[in-house]
Every structure is written in C-alpha cells, then in structure tokens.
Design a protein around this motif. Structure first.
Motif, PDB file in Angstrom:
ATOM      1  N   TRP A 116      30.285  48.971  40.780  1.00 36.39           N
ATOM      2  CA  TRP A 116      30.196  49.791  39.564  1.00 36.39           C
ATOM      3  C   TRP A 116      30.377  51.169  40.097  1.00 36.39           C
ATOM      4  CZ3 TRP A 116      32.421  48.073  35.694  1.00 36.39           C
ATOM      5  CH2 TRP A 116      32.422  46.598  35.172  1.00 36.39           C
ATOM      6  N   ARG A 159      34.129  51.667  42.145  1.00 33.10           N
ATOM      7  CA  ARG A 159      34.911  51.712  40.925  1.00 33.10           C
ATOM      8  C   ARG A 159      35.170  53.226  40.220  1.00 33.10           C
ATOM      9  NH1 ARG A 159      35.456  47.270  36.323  1.00 33.10           N
ATOM     10  NH2 ARG A 159      37.860  48.244  35.675  1.00 33.10           N
ATOM     11  N   ASP A 176      42.607  57.540  34.286  1.00 30.50           N
ATOM     12  CA  ASP A 176      43.350  56.862  32.973  1.00 30.50           C
ATOM     13  C   ASP A 176      42.920  57.932  31.778  1.00 30.50           C
ATOM     14  OD1 ASP A 176      40.683  56.461  31.777  1.00 30.50           O
ATOM     15  OD2 ASP A 176      40.354  54.102  32.334  1.00 30.50           O
ATOM     16  N   SER A 204      40.197  58.557  30.265  1.00 34.84           N
ATOM     17  CA  SER A 204      39.070  58.280  29.870  1.00 34.84           C
ATOM     18  C   SER A 204      37.803  59.343  30.189  1.00 34.84           C
ATOM     19  CB  SER A 204      38.354  56.744  29.327  1.00 34.84           C
ATOM     20  OG  SER A 204      38.308  56.878  31.159  1.00 34.84           O
ATOM     21  N   ALA A 259      30.789  57.632  25.472  1.00 39.30           N
ATOM     22  CA  ALA A 259      32.069  57.740  26.395  1.00 39.30           C
ATOM     23  C   ALA A 259      32.889  58.066  25.707  1.00 39.30           C
ATOM     24  CB  ALA A 259      32.716  56.057  26.706  1.00 39.30           C
ATOM     25  N   GLY A 274      39.153  50.845  22.990  1.00 39.44           N
ATOM     26  CA  GLY A 274      38.901  50.021  23.388  1.00 39.44           C
ATOM     27  C   GLY A 274      39.470  50.354  24.958  1.00 39.44           C
ATOM     28  N   LEU A 291      38.438  53.658  31.674  1.00 33.57           N
ATOM     29  CA  LEU A 291      37.573  52.734  32.074  1.00 33.57           C
ATOM     30  C   LEU A 291      36.382  53.762  31.334  1.00 33.57           C
ATOM     31  CD1 LEU A 291      36.105  51.430  35.199  1.00 33.57           C
ATOM     32  CD2 LEU A 291      37.234  53.583  35.940  1.00 33.57           C
ATOM     33  N   PRO A 318      34.648  53.915  28.977  1.00 31.33           N
ATOM     34  CA  PRO A 318      34.276  53.071  27.810  1.00 31.33           C
ATOM     35  C   PRO A 318      33.622  51.540  28.564  1.00 31.33           C
ATOM     36  CG  PRO A 318      35.667  53.331  26.665  1.00 31.33           C
ATOM     37  CD  PRO A 318      35.925  53.811  28.267  1.00 31.33           C
ATOM     38  N   GLU A 319      33.511  51.089  29.832  1.00 26.61           N
ATOM     39  CA  GLU A 319      33.890  50.028  30.389  1.00 26.61           C
ATOM     40  C   GLU A 319      32.323  50.561  30.959  1.00 26.61           C
ATOM     41  OE1 GLU A 319      34.722  46.603  33.390  1.00 26.61           O
ATOM     42  OE2 GLU A 319      36.961  48.359  32.189  1.00 26.61           O
ATOM     43  N   LEU A 320      32.279  51.820  31.524  1.00 29.00           N
ATOM     44  CA  LEU A 320      31.370  52.187  32.191  1.00 29.00           C
ATOM     45  C   LEU A 320      29.775  52.181  31.754  1.00 29.00           C
ATOM     46  CD1 LEU A 320      33.243  54.640  35.442  1.00 29.00           C
ATOM     47  CD2 LEU A 320      32.286  51.981  36.162  1.00 29.00           C
ATOM     48  N   SER A 367      28.332  51.067  29.013  1.00 29.13           N
ATOM     49  CA  SER A 367      26.800  50.630  28.868  1.00 29.13           C
ATOM     50  C   SER A 367      26.728  49.379  30.679  1.00 29.13           C
ATOM     51  CB  SER A 367      28.023  49.202  28.342  1.00 29.13           C
ATOM     52  OG  SER A 367      28.608  48.384  29.765  1.00 29.13           O
ATOM     53  N   ARG A 368      27.276  50.462  31.553  1.00 33.02           N
ATOM     54  CA  ARG A 368      26.724  49.612  32.856  1.00 33.02           C
ATOM     55  C   ARG A 368      25.350  50.783  33.458  1.00 33.02           C
ATOM     56  NH1 ARG A 368      27.789  44.944  33.027  1.00 33.02           N
ATOM     57  NH2 ARG A 368      29.746  44.423  32.899  1.00 33.02           N
TER      58      ARG A 368
END
Length: 97
Positions: free
Chosen positions: A2, A5, A28, A30, A45, A51, A54, A56-58, A60-61
């Motif tokens: 992560w 990325r 992007d 975000s 985020a 939805g 990147l 919103p995906e990150l 939670s990580r």
C-alpha cells in the motif's frame, strides 16, 4: 504494498500552519485529510466521485499515522510505511517496506 501504491499516486502534501492538519492529494483528485493535535486524531478520505479514487481505498488500510513539523508517517495494514518529510528543500516521499 500500500505504501508503494500511495507514493506512486501522491502529487502533493498540504500542511496547515500549526501542523495539526494535512491533506495528501493524489493524481486522481482524491485526498486523505489528516487531523492530529493533543485532543484529536483522525483521517478522512474524499474523492471527486462517490466510491472512486485511491483515497477511499487507502483510508481503511491505514493502521495508524503521525503528523508533526517534520513529517507525515502512514503505517498500513500490510506492514508497509510511507513517510512524507517536510523541510526547507520541499516535500520528500519515502517508502519503507
């Protein structure tokens, strides 16, 4: 990983005057918005489309983070770490895996 990325997509870091807030902006559009002061610690985020992006995906990580005058550090759940150093020569990104 992560951190790799996030580093590849990161474009800039905006930091508040007192170093309590920061925004890590991605290619992007975000962003991750961080707040870390003596009483509060959170990350949120934001993405241009619901939805998408990147950030919103990150969010939670991220296992934990630290923000201060020297750097923003992000520890991810896969064991990788992204360090964004702040200094006189500008912002420097460093990935630790």
């Amino acid at each position: 990983m992560w951190a790799t990325r996030a580093r590849a997509a990161a474009r800039r870091l905006r930091v508040g005057r007192r170093f309590f807030e920061a925004q890590l902006v991605f290619e992007d559009g975000s962003l991750l918005h961080f707040r870390h002061d003596p009483h509060t610690r959170w990350v949120q985020a934001w993405a241009p489309e619901e939805g998408g992006g990147l950030a919103p995906e990150l969010v939670s990580r991220i296992g934990r983070f630290r923000l201060n005058r020297r750097h923003l550090e992000l520890w991810f759940d896969d064991g990788s770490r992204l360090e964004v150093r702040l200094g006189a020569f500008g912002t420097r990104f460093r990935v630790h895996e």
